[in-house]
Motif scaffolding. Structure first.
Motif, PDB file in Angstrom:
ATOM      1  N   LEU A 164      -8.672   1.882  -0.550  1.00  0.00           N
ATOM      2  CA  LEU A 164      -8.932   0.666  -0.409  1.00  0.00           C
ATOM      3  C   LEU A 164     -10.208  -0.066  -0.161  1.00  0.00           C
ATOM      4  CD1 LEU A 164      -7.057  -1.926   0.416  1.00  0.00           C
ATOM      5  CD2 LEU A 164      -6.549  -0.894   2.883  1.00  0.00           C
ATOM      6  N   ALA A 180      -9.209  -4.792   5.385  1.00  0.00           N
ATOM      7  CA  ALA A 180      -8.920  -6.137   4.110  1.00  0.00           C
ATOM      8  C   ALA A 180      -8.342  -7.222   4.321  1.00  0.00           C
ATOM      9  CB  ALA A 180      -8.459  -4.589   3.458  1.00  0.00           C
ATOM     10  N   LEU A 206       0.801  -0.976  -0.160  1.00  0.00           N
ATOM     11  CA  LEU A 206       0.017   0.161  -0.265  1.00  0.00           C
ATOM     12  C   LEU A 206       1.289   0.979  -0.147  1.00  0.00           C
ATOM     13  CD1 LEU A 206      -2.523   1.663  -0.227  1.00  0.00           C
ATOM     14  CD2 LEU A 206      -2.248   0.998   2.659  1.00  0.00           C
TER      15      LEU A 206
END
Length: 201
Positions: free
Chosen positions: A98, A131, A51
């Motif tokens: 995200l 996530a 990320l």
């Protein structure tokens, strides 16, 4: 990261940044220990999200170690470099992009979330936790200090103490298993102190 001035800096300096910091074989013993601590929390062949992947060197290292990798960065220029240098499939998007739910075995955020305003970090951590699969691993690299400021290049930074970050991670539902502090010289040329935190759901 969506701060316009920060994005402009990375757009203009992407190639220079990659040349200085994106050599896949350039890793010291402390960085190796960061990877090892993260890998120890992953299942074999697990899926990892880098990320804020920048020019892609960490995603490439993680892939070389045998894990499946997806990558995301807010800078189209950095994404292009990662694709060209390491044949990575990079999604261009901000932290708010995200939206995965229980998808990743690990998320690697190495000096990317430091560009988010302090007021936004708790919700970004919530998105990351959502996530991750149960017991998922999280690597976080941040600069140490106080407040928010821009460096002389114009990039926006949020600074934290180690205790502050541990508290934020615990509030988000993570258990911190390892921390490491150090210092390094980055794109701006200053020698900055940092903290690496390894955590799990």
């Amino acid at each position: 990261m969506s701060d316009k001035e920060t994005m402009q800096v990375y757009a203009g300096a992407a190639a220079t940044y990659a040349e200085k910091f994106a050599r896949i074989d350039d890793i010291d013993v402390d960085q190796f220990s960061d990877l090892t601590a993260f890998f120890d929390l992953l299942p074999d062949g697990g899926l990892v999200l880098d990320l804020g992947c920048g020019p892609g060197q960490w995603a490439a290292k993680i892939r070389t170690a045998g894990y499946r990798v997806e990558a995301m960065d807010a800078s189209p220029e950095m994404a292009d470099l990662a694709k060209e240098a390491f044949d990575l499939d990079v999604t261009v998007g901000t932290f708010d992009t995200l939206e995965a739910v229980a998808r990743f075995d690990g998320i690697w955020a190495n000096f990317s979330l430091l560009h988010a305003p302090k007021a936004e970090l708790p919700r970004h951590l919530e998105r990351i936790k959502t996530a991750l699969k149960p017991s998922g691993a999280f690597h976080l690299g941040m600069k140490l200090g106080d407040g928010e400021a821009r460096d002389h290049l114009g990039r926006f930074y949020s600074y934290y103490s180690e205790a502050d970050l541990v508290g934020l991670l615990e509030t988000a539902g993570f258990t911190v298993s390892r921390t490491r502090t150090g210092s390094s010289v980055g794109l701006a040329g200053s020698n900055d102190t940092f903290v690496i935190l390894t955590a799990h759901d």
